[in-house]
Structures are given as structure tokens and as C-alpha cells.
Design a protein around this motif. Sequence first.
Motif, mmCIF file in Angstrom:
data_model
loop_
_atom_site.group_PDB
_atom_site.id
_atom_site.type_symbol
_atom_site.label_atom_id
_atom_site.label_comp_id
_atom_site.label_asym_id
_atom_site.label_seq_id
_atom_site.Cartn_x
_atom_site.Cartn_y
_atom_site.Cartn_z
ATOM 1 N N UNK A 166 3.384 -1.981 -12.544
ATOM 2 C CA UNK A 166 2.410 -3.046 -12.693
ATOM 3 C C UNK A 166 2.695 -4.113 -11.639
ATOM 4 N N UNK A 167 1.669 -4.842 -11.245
ATOM 5 C CA UNK A 167 1.903 -5.950 -10.317
ATOM 6 C C UNK A 167 2.953 -6.930 -10.850
ATOM 7 N N UNK A 170 -5.288 -4.504 -2.356
ATOM 8 C CA UNK A 170 -4.350 -3.520 -1.791
ATOM 9 C C UNK A 170 -3.067 -3.468 -2.620
ATOM 10 N N UNK A 171 -2.597 -4.620 -3.041
ATOM 11 C CA UNK A 171 -1.390 -4.714 -3.853
ATOM 12 C C UNK A 171 -1.581 -3.998 -5.185
ATOM 13 N N UNK A 172 -2.714 -4.247 -5.844
ATOM 14 C CA UNK A 172 -2.996 -3.574 -7.116
ATOM 15 C C UNK A 172 -3.046 -2.052 -6.936
ATOM 16 N N UNK A 173 -3.684 -1.597 -5.884
ATOM 17 C CA UNK A 173 -3.770 -0.152 -5.627
ATOM 18 C C UNK A 173 -2.382 0.437 -5.382
ATOM 19 N N UNK A 174 -1.603 -0.227 -4.541
ATOM 20 C CA UNK A 174 -0.259 0.278 -4.232
ATOM 21 C C UNK A 174 0.605 0.316 -5.486
ATOM 22 N N UNK A 175 0.522 -0.709 -6.313
ATOM 23 C CA UNK A 175 1.300 -0.742 -7.555
ATOM 24 C C UNK A 175 0.900 0.424 -8.454
ATOM 25 N N UNK A 176 -0.397 0.616 -8.609
ATOM 26 C CA UNK A 176 -0.881 1.699 -9.465
ATOM 27 C C UNK A 176 -0.438 3.061 -8.933
#
Length: 53
Positions: free
Chosen positions: A28-29, A17-23
Motif C-alpha cells: 500500500x502507499x 504512478x506511485x499508486x500503480x507501482x505500489x499495487x
Amino acid sequence: MAEKRFNARVPEELLEQFYRAAEENCQTPSQLVRRWMTDYVREHEERKKQQGE
């Protein structure tokens, strides 16, 4: 400034979820974690000053 790697255990679903939200926010994370760390340290130092340490 020298850089170091930081590893943390995170539930898989949260990490995805974090990677998706960052993208989705064009970040970038790593950028987000560095910003959080910087903000946290700054706030900690401010609290110490307010407490007279």
C-alpha cells in the motif's frame, strides 16, 4: 502507538504512478511512506551520532 494522518501535495501524475507501482508490488502507499519515514529518521539519527551530537 497513536497514529496521525500526514498530508502532502504531490503532482497528480506522480501520485498515480506511485499508486500503480505500489499495487504492482503488493504494497500500500501508506506502507511505503511509513517505511521511507522510518528509514529516513534512522539514517538521520545515525548521522547525528557520527557527528557527535
